[in-house]
Write a protein that holds these residues in place. Structure first.
Motif, mmCIF file in Angstrom:
data_model
loop_
_atom_site.group_PDB
_atom_site.id
_atom_site.type_symbol
_atom_site.label_atom_id
_atom_site.label_comp_id
_atom_site.label_asym_id
_atom_site.label_seq_id
_atom_site.Cartn_x
_atom_site.Cartn_y
_atom_site.Cartn_z
ATOM 1 N N GLY A 7 63.220 35.950 63.125
ATOM 2 C CA GLY A 7 61.803 36.210 63.228
ATOM 3 C C GLY A 7 61.441 37.591 62.714
ATOM 4 O O GLY A 7 62.310 38.406 62.412
ATOM 5 N N TRP A 34 62.995 22.649 67.041
ATOM 6 C CA TRP A 34 62.299 23.930 67.127
ATOM 7 C C TRP A 34 60.983 23.713 67.876
ATOM 8 O O TRP A 34 60.263 22.757 67.600
ATOM 9 N N ARG A 36 57.609 26.221 69.648
ATOM 10 C CA ARG A 36 57.016 27.554 69.617
ATOM 11 C C ARG A 36 56.008 27.694 70.738
ATOM 12 O O ARG A 36 55.448 26.705 71.218
ATOM 13 N N ARG A 43 54.207 25.668 75.372
ATOM 14 C CA ARG A 43 55.227 25.526 74.342
ATOM 15 C C ARG A 43 55.008 24.198 73.626
ATOM 16 O O ARG A 43 54.829 23.159 74.281
ATOM 17 N N ASP A 88 50.409 30.437 63.135
ATOM 18 C CA ASP A 88 51.846 30.227 63.308
ATOM 19 C C ASP A 88 52.486 31.336 64.151
ATOM 20 O O ASP A 88 53.667 31.243 64.492
ATOM 21 N N ALA A 90 53.909 33.114 67.035
ATOM 22 C CA ALA A 90 54.426 32.597 68.300
ATOM 23 C C ALA A 90 55.878 33.036 68.460
ATOM 24 O O ALA A 90 56.501 33.534 67.510
ATOM 25 N N TYR A 92 59.388 31.506 68.689
ATOM 26 C CA TYR A 92 60.007 30.253 68.275
ATOM 27 C C TYR A 92 61.333 30.081 69.007
ATOM 28 O O TYR A 92 62.167 30.991 69.042
ATOM 29 N N TYR A 93 61.504 28.887 69.561
ATOM 30 C CA TYR A 93 62.695 28.561 70.315
ATOM 31 C C TYR A 93 63.438 27.401 69.658
ATOM 32 O O TYR A 93 62.812 26.440 69.216
ATOM 33 N N GLY A 116 64.703 32.576 71.955
ATOM 34 C CA GLY A 116 63.429 32.760 71.276
ATOM 35 C C GLY A 116 63.446 33.923 70.306
ATOM 36 O O GLY A 116 64.106 34.940 70.539
#
Length: 123
Positions: A7, A34, A36, A43, A88, A90, A92-93, A116
């Motif tokens: 990220g 994925w 976010r 989420r 977009d 966020a 992200y996980y 994340g």
């Protein structure tokens, strides 16, 4: 067991590539995905791929802009994000499911989560 990275800060219209590394061989993983989470929001699902297959699944909001891929030999999953938008932004996980049959976009379908990685899209 899952570590997401890649990220960062990017301008709108730019690209980033996220990676998710599994610490050990994913013998029982059925799906990797994925998700976010933006500030103040739930989420949400972004993309998923079966660990033993090649079909890919995307949220409508990222179709045509994001591409999910994986390298089974390296236990690594990727998310190539192009044409990034402000929305977009966020954390992200990455996530892994051990369940044989899942409802892909449902976060409760996934058993393991990475820590994340923050993606910030600026104007």
């Amino acid at each position: 067991q899952l570590q997401a990275y890649g990220g960062g800060l990017v301008q709108a219209g730019g690209s980033l590539r996220l990676s998710c590394a599994a610490s050990r061989r994913a013998l029982s993983v059925s799906f990797m995905g994925w998700f976010r989470q933006a500030p103040g929001k739930e989420r949400e699902f972004v993309a998923a791929v079966p660990w033993g297959g090649s079909n890919t699944y995307y949220a409508d909001s990222v179709k045509g802009r994001f591409t999910i891929s994986k390298t089974n030999a390296e236990n690594t999953m990727y998310l190539q994000m192009n044409s990034l938008k402000l929305d977009d932004t966020a954390v992200y996980y990455c996530a892994a499911s051990l369940q044989p049959a899942i409802f892909i976009p449902r976060k409760e379908s996934y058993d393991y989560w990475g820590q994340g990685t923050l993606v910030t899209v600026s104007s």
